[in-house]
Design an enzyme around this catalytic site. Structure first.
Site, mmCIF file in Angstrom:
data_model
loop_
_atom_site.group_PDB
_atom_site.id
_atom_site.type_symbol
_atom_site.label_atom_id
_atom_site.label_comp_id
_atom_site.label_asym_id
_atom_site.label_seq_id
_atom_site.Cartn_x
_atom_site.Cartn_y
_atom_site.Cartn_z
ATOM 1 N N ASP A 136 0.820 -1.207 0.000
ATOM 2 C CA ASP A 136 0.000 0.000 0.000
ATOM 3 C C ASP A 136 0.858 1.263 0.000
ATOM 4 O O ASP A 136 0.330 2.368 -0.078
ATOM 5 C CB ASP A 136 -1.009 0.002 1.148
ATOM 6 N N SER A 137 2.182 1.094 0.036
ATOM 7 C CA SER A 137 3.078 2.229 -0.196
ATOM 8 C C SER A 137 2.869 2.811 -1.580
ATOM 9 O O SER A 137 3.284 3.945 -1.857
ATOM 10 C CB SER A 137 4.539 1.806 -0.020
ATOM 11 N N GLU B 120 -1.562 -5.792 8.805
ATOM 12 C CA GLU B 120 -0.630 -5.152 9.731
ATOM 13 C C GLU B 120 -1.057 -5.281 11.187
ATOM 14 O O GLU B 120 -2.244 -5.381 11.501
ATOM 15 C CB GLU B 120 -0.501 -3.654 9.391
ATOM 16 N N GLU C 198 9.392 -4.411 10.435
ATOM 17 C CA GLU C 198 9.845 -3.136 9.889
ATOM 18 C C GLU C 198 10.330 -2.182 10.975
ATOM 19 O O GLU C 198 9.666 -2.000 12.001
ATOM 20 C CB GLU C 198 8.715 -2.464 9.092
#
Length: 289
Positions: A52-53, A123, A190
């Protein structure tokens, strides 16, 4: 990949597990459209994430939050058409899975059925663990994501490293283990200190892919536009540029614009000619009018 290169074997989850067992690093990269998919396919990566970046790198949003399911599906379908060997992971966007197991399953099924994804990524820990479990039980392979989770970066204090004290690190590790217990096939970690990844690695049976998380992960992922120098946004500390394509692209377009303005383009070799004698006939036809 040249026409004489033998096609690569299709990457599988079992193959990734074998790489982990053999301690051979797994290569994951993002891609957002058909040309970038063809590039990473030819480069021989193992896993492609339609992250989704794309909201920022491709669609021009200020964060990942506004991107919609339909936008992500459009991009993911394009990537799927450019791949043959790597595993394809689709990122479920913010708001498309958190509210209920039913919503998560319905969204994930679209990514599997319509876009050809092999896995979907969600996420955080917490209630996301319940969503992961429901997806797995519905037969949908899942990639978990812990540490810095961009969809909820505001709640985490912005885009900043997570797990920098012992208690926070333990929370990251607990989220990771809960996602593994829920049946996730893979994990992205991350922006956490390398020590956290090193502590987590021996506790996981599933592949762990790091981004800004040190060298103890089973593999690494970077954003296509970051590693190639295409994105003009501020780069995170963990980004390494392997090319400067944006600079090269600007130079190329500037050269094109200059030649157009100076009359250097197009030249004769860039055009087409009529069949011999037909130009004269055209002039005759026009003269009769």
């Amino acid at each position: 990949m040249s026409a004489h290169t033998a096609p690569r074997k299709r990457v599988t989850l079992a193959g990734l597990a074998a790489l982990k067992q053999a301690r051979e690093p797994i290569v994951m990269v993002t891609a957002y459209d058909h040309p970038s998919a063809q590039i990473v396919e030819a480069a021989g990566v193992d896993v492609v994430l339609v992250g989704d970046s794309a909201a920022m790198t491709v669609l021009g949003y200020e964060s990942t939050v506004p991107v919609t399911v339909d936008e992500m599906l459009m991009l993911t379908k394009a990537v799927h058409r450019g791949l043959s060997a790597p595993l394809l992971v689709g990122d479920l966007p913010f708001g498309s899975y958190e509210a209920s197991d039913a919503l998560a399953i319905a969204t994930a099924q679209r990514f599997i059925k319509e876009a050809g994804c092999d896995l979907v990524k969600i996420e955080r820990g917490g209630t996301t663990v319940d969503r992961a479990r429901a997806l797995v039980q519905a037969g949908i392979p899942v990639v978990g994501h812990v540490g810095l989770t961009p969809q909820t970066a505001t709640a985490l204090g912005g885009y900043r490293a997570q797990g920098r004290n012992a208690e926070a690190a333990l929370a990251v590790i607990d989220d990771a283990l809960a996602l593994q217990a829920a049946g996730c096939s893979m994990l992205v970690i991350e922006a956490v200190p390398s020590e956290v990844t090193a502590a987590l690695a021996p506790l996981l049976d599933i592949p762990m892919i790091g981004i800004g998380a040190g060298a103890d992960a089973d593999g690494q992922v970077l954003v296509f536009h970051d590693l190639l120098g295409l994105y003009d946004g501020g780069g995170a500390k963990f980004v390494k540029r392997y090319a400067e394509l944006r600079r090269a692209a600007i130079t190329g377009v500037e050269a094109y614009a200059a030649e157009v303005r100076e009359g250097g383009y197009p030249a004769a070799q860039h055009g087409y000619a009529m069949v011999e004698g037909e130009a004269a006939r055209l002039r005759e036809l026009l003269a009769r009018r």
